[in-house]
Design a protein around this motif. Structure first.
Motif, PDB file in Angstrom:
ATOM      1  N   ILE A   1       0.865  -1.185   0.000  1.00 59.84           N
ATOM      2  CA  ILE A   1       0.000   0.000   0.000  1.00 59.84           C
ATOM      3  C   ILE A   1       0.898   1.231   0.000  1.00 59.84           C
ATOM      4  O   ILE A   1       1.702   1.442   0.902  1.00 59.84           O
ATOM      5  N   LYS A   2       0.735   2.061  -1.048  1.00 62.20           N
ATOM      6  CA  LYS A   2       1.601   3.233  -1.206  1.00 62.20           C
ATOM      7  C   LYS A   2       0.866   4.547  -0.982  1.00 62.20           C
ATOM      8  O   LYS A   2       1.489   5.538  -0.621  1.00 62.20           O
ATOM      9  N   ASN A   3      -0.444   4.559  -1.207  1.00 69.75           N
ATOM     10  CA  ASN A   3      -1.186   5.810  -1.054  1.00 69.75           C
ATOM     11  C   ASN A   3      -2.595   5.500  -0.543  1.00 69.75           C
ATOM     12  O   ASN A   3      -2.950   4.347  -0.303  1.00 69.75           O
ATOM     13  N   SER A   4      -3.411   6.528  -0.387  1.00 69.95           N
ATOM     14  CA  SER A   4      -4.748   6.357   0.167  1.00 69.95           C
ATOM     15  C   SER A   4      -5.665   5.570  -0.766  1.00 69.95           C
ATOM     16  O   SER A   4      -6.542   4.852  -0.316  1.00 69.95           O
ATOM     17  N   TRP A   5      -5.451   5.690  -2.082  1.00 72.31           N
ATOM     18  CA  TRP A   5      -6.252   4.933  -3.042  1.00 72.31           C
ATOM     19  C   TRP A   5      -6.006   3.429  -2.867  1.00 72.31           C
ATOM     20  O   TRP A   5      -6.941   2.633  -2.846  1.00 72.31           O
ATOM     21  N   ASP A   6      -4.751   3.029  -2.704  1.00 74.98           N
ATOM     22  CA  ASP A   6      -4.422   1.621  -2.475  1.00 74.98           C
ATOM     23  C   ASP A   6      -5.039   1.124  -1.164  1.00 74.98           C
ATOM     24  O   ASP A   6      -5.511  -0.008  -1.075  1.00 74.98           O
ATOM     25  N   LEU A   7      -5.027   1.995  -0.168  1.00 72.86           N
ATOM     26  CA  LEU A   7      -5.609   1.629   1.126  1.00 72.86           C
ATOM     27  C   LEU A   7      -7.108   1.411   1.012  1.00 72.86           C
ATOM     28  O   LEU A   7      -7.648   0.432   1.539  1.00 72.86           O
ATOM     29  N   ARG A   8      -7.798   2.281   0.280  1.00 72.24           N
ATOM     30  CA  ARG A   8      -9.247   2.122   0.083  1.00 72.24           C
ATOM     31  C   ARG A   8      -9.553   0.840  -0.682  1.00 72.24           C
ATOM     32  O   ARG A   8     -10.504   0.115  -0.351  1.00 72.24           O
TER      33      ARG A   8
END
Length: 136
Positions: A5-12
């Motif tokens: 997970i690199k950013n908030s989009w990946d986290l979502r």
């Protein structure tokens, strides 16, 4: 999780994926416990069959009375006497170890020990009768 997970989009996206996995696993668990027969089959699967004979020697349902009694009395006795002032973890470990040890206690072993003790007293009594006939 294949990619980090690199950013908030990946986290979502990972949260959405994990919610989907949770839903699938929840449905599988609900299906496994949807009827009394399914519940009993799940409980009986906790006691695996013995690979050698096909019968379940380790199951609590196929043990003799002494084995079943020892499964409860050994942990209770140890926790009430030797480990009386011990903490929760020690008592839990004693319970687990004594459950395994109680597998070696069965009716045959108890009768064998009783016969050995009985033979010792019989030998003492016959020795006393032979050497001291008027004392008894």
């Amino acid at each position: 999780m294949d990619e980090p997970i690199k950013n908030s989009w990946d986290l979502r996206q990972e949260i959405i994926r994990l919610k989907g996995v949770e839903k699938v696993q929840g449905e599988a668990i609900a299906e496994r416990f949807n009827s009394p027969a399914a519940i009993f089959s799940t409980l009986f699967s906790l006691f695996p069959k013995s690979p050698n004979t096909g019968e379940n020697k380790s199951s609590i349902f196929n043990q003799d009375f002494v084995s079943i009694l020892s499964r409860f009395l050994i942990p209770i006795t140890l926790n009430k006497t030797i480990f009386k002032h011990s903490g929760f973890l020690i008592k839990a470990l004693v319970g687990l170890v004594s459950q395994k040890a109680s597998g070696y206690v069965n009716e045959e072993s108890v009768v064998g020990i009783f016969d050995k003790v009985k033979a010792l007293f019989t030998k003492k009594r016959t020795y006393a009768k032979e050497h001291y006939p008027y004392s008894l």
